[in-house]
Design an enzyme around this catalytic site. Sequence first.
Site, short mmCIF file in Angstrom:
data_model
loop_
_atom_site.label_atom_id
_atom_site.label_comp_id
_atom_site.label_asym_id
_atom_site.label_seq_id
_atom_site.Cartn_x
_atom_site.Cartn_y
_atom_site.Cartn_z
CB SER A 1 -0.90 0.02 1.23
OG SER A 1 -1.47 1.30 1.35
CG HIS B 1 -3.87 -1.67 -1.51
ND1 HIS B 1 -4.94 -2.48 -1.84
CD2 HIS B 1 -4.32 -0.86 -0.52
CE1 HIS B 1 -5.97 -2.18 -1.07
NE2 HIS B 1 -5.63 -1.18 -0.27
CG ASP C 1 -5.18 2.28 0.82
OD1 ASP C 1 -6.12 1.48 0.72
OD2 ASP C 1 -4.08 1.98 1.32
CG MET D 1 -8.37 7.06 2.45
SD MET D 1 -7.34 7.17 3.91
CE MET D 1 -6.76 5.47 4.00
CG HIS E 1 -9.26 -0.04 -0.52
ND1 HIS E 1 -8.67 -0.22 0.71
CD2 HIS E 1 -10.60 -0.10 -0.31
CE1 HIS E 1 -9.61 -0.37 1.62
NE2 HIS E 1 -10.78 -0.30 1.04
CG MET F 1 -11.34 3.06 1.97
SD MET F 1 -9.83 3.05 2.93
CE MET F 1 -8.64 3.18 1.62
CG MET G 1 -11.62 -2.90 5.10
SD MET G 1 -10.07 -2.51 4.28
CE MET G 1 -9.21 -1.58 5.54
N GLY H 1 -9.15 3.96 6.91
CA GLY H 1 -8.86 5.38 7.12
C GLY H 1 -7.40 5.70 7.38
N GLY I 1 -3.19 4.05 7.93
CA GLY I 1 -2.21 2.97 7.98
C GLY I 1 -1.70 2.83 9.41
CG ASP J 1 -6.17 -2.89 3.25
OD1 ASP J 1 -5.11 -2.61 3.84
OD2 ASP J 1 -6.81 -2.09 2.54
N GLY J 2 -4.85 -4.33 6.34
CA GLY J 2 -4.78 -3.65 7.63
C GLY J 2 -4.01 -4.44 8.67
CB SER K 1 3.15 0.73 8.44
OG SER K 1 2.20 -0.17 8.93
C1 DX5 Z 1 -6.39 1.51 5.58
C2 DX5 Z 1 -5.92 1.18 4.18
C3 DX5 Z 1 -4.78 0.26 4.13
C4 DX5 Z 1 -3.51 0.76 4.77
C5 DX5 Z 1 -2.86 -0.42 5.39
O1 DX5 Z 1 -7.56 2.22 5.51
O2 DX5 Z 1 -6.97 0.61 3.43
O3 DX5 Z 1 -4.52 -0.20 2.81
O4 DX5 Z 1 -2.61 1.35 3.88
O5 DX5 Z 1 -1.80 0.02 6.16
P1 DX5 Z 1 -1.04 -0.92 7.18
O6 DX5 Z 1 -0.50 -2.09 6.40
O7 DX5 Z 1 -0.01 -0.03 7.74
O8 DX5 Z 1 -2.06 -1.36 8.20
ZN ZN Z 2 -6.51 -0.36 1.45
#
Ligand code: DX5
Ligand code: ZN
Length: 215
Positions: A6, A31, A33, A35, A64, A66, A138, A143, A145, A176-177, A199
């Site tokens: 991500s 990936h 994200d 938002m 993705h 959101m 999820m 929202g 990382g 994811d997460g 991360s």
């Molecule tokens: C959170 C995102 C994730 C995020 C994951 O809302 O959808 O894709 O980047 O981050 P990590 O791997 O740090 O949990």
């Molecule tokens: Zn994501």
Amino acid sequence: MIISPSVLSANFADLKTDIKKIEEGGASWLHYDVMDGHFVPNISFGYSILGDVRKVTDLFLDVHLMISDPKKYLNDFIKAGADLITFHYESCDDLDQVKSVITEIKNQGIKVGISIKPNTDVEAIKPVLADLDLVLVMSVEPGFGGQSFMPKAIDKIKTLRNWIDQGKMECLIEVDGGINEETGKQCKEAGADVLVAGSYIFKHENTKEAIESLK
Ligand code: DX5
Ligand code: ZN
């Protein structure tokens, strides 16, 4: 196992370098994200940056969304080069709307996924499972990382694996997460096909080692 790093955790001022690192590290997906500050309490990036990313990589672009109104922006993300668009079940009013977003994405010739938040029961998407290329479970509240993995995702993965195998469906299961070496292994054992990690991969001193450890 497919690994989808991500870029939410990448250095946006030097994104190309980070993209090359994950390519060289053996990832095949990226990936992305999106938002909107409305569906989730954070703002990330939109389709114009996706277009720039598309120009510098052949990685499979796993988008993705959101966002509150996915239908409004589908064409923009498709034009920008998305290979897969995953939208949130919770962003739709009802199942009819879910179905119409699925159809619209498929008609444009790209892959489609649905994501469910931690408090959404997996039963909710069962009626459309056969129409999907991917389900995104999820394992944190969407929202941000860097949050901790919620173990209740494991049962959802197992249930989905069972339905998909029983029904001989093609649908992939993505998680994811909070994915790291340990939680990634739990997801793999439960039947996941794709792991998203932000991360864990970008904070690791050796990108290749981080990606390898999830495969
Ligand atoms: C959170 C995102 C994730 C995020 C994951 O809302 O959808 O894709 O980047 O981050 P990590 O791997 O740090 O949990
Ligand atoms: Zn994501």
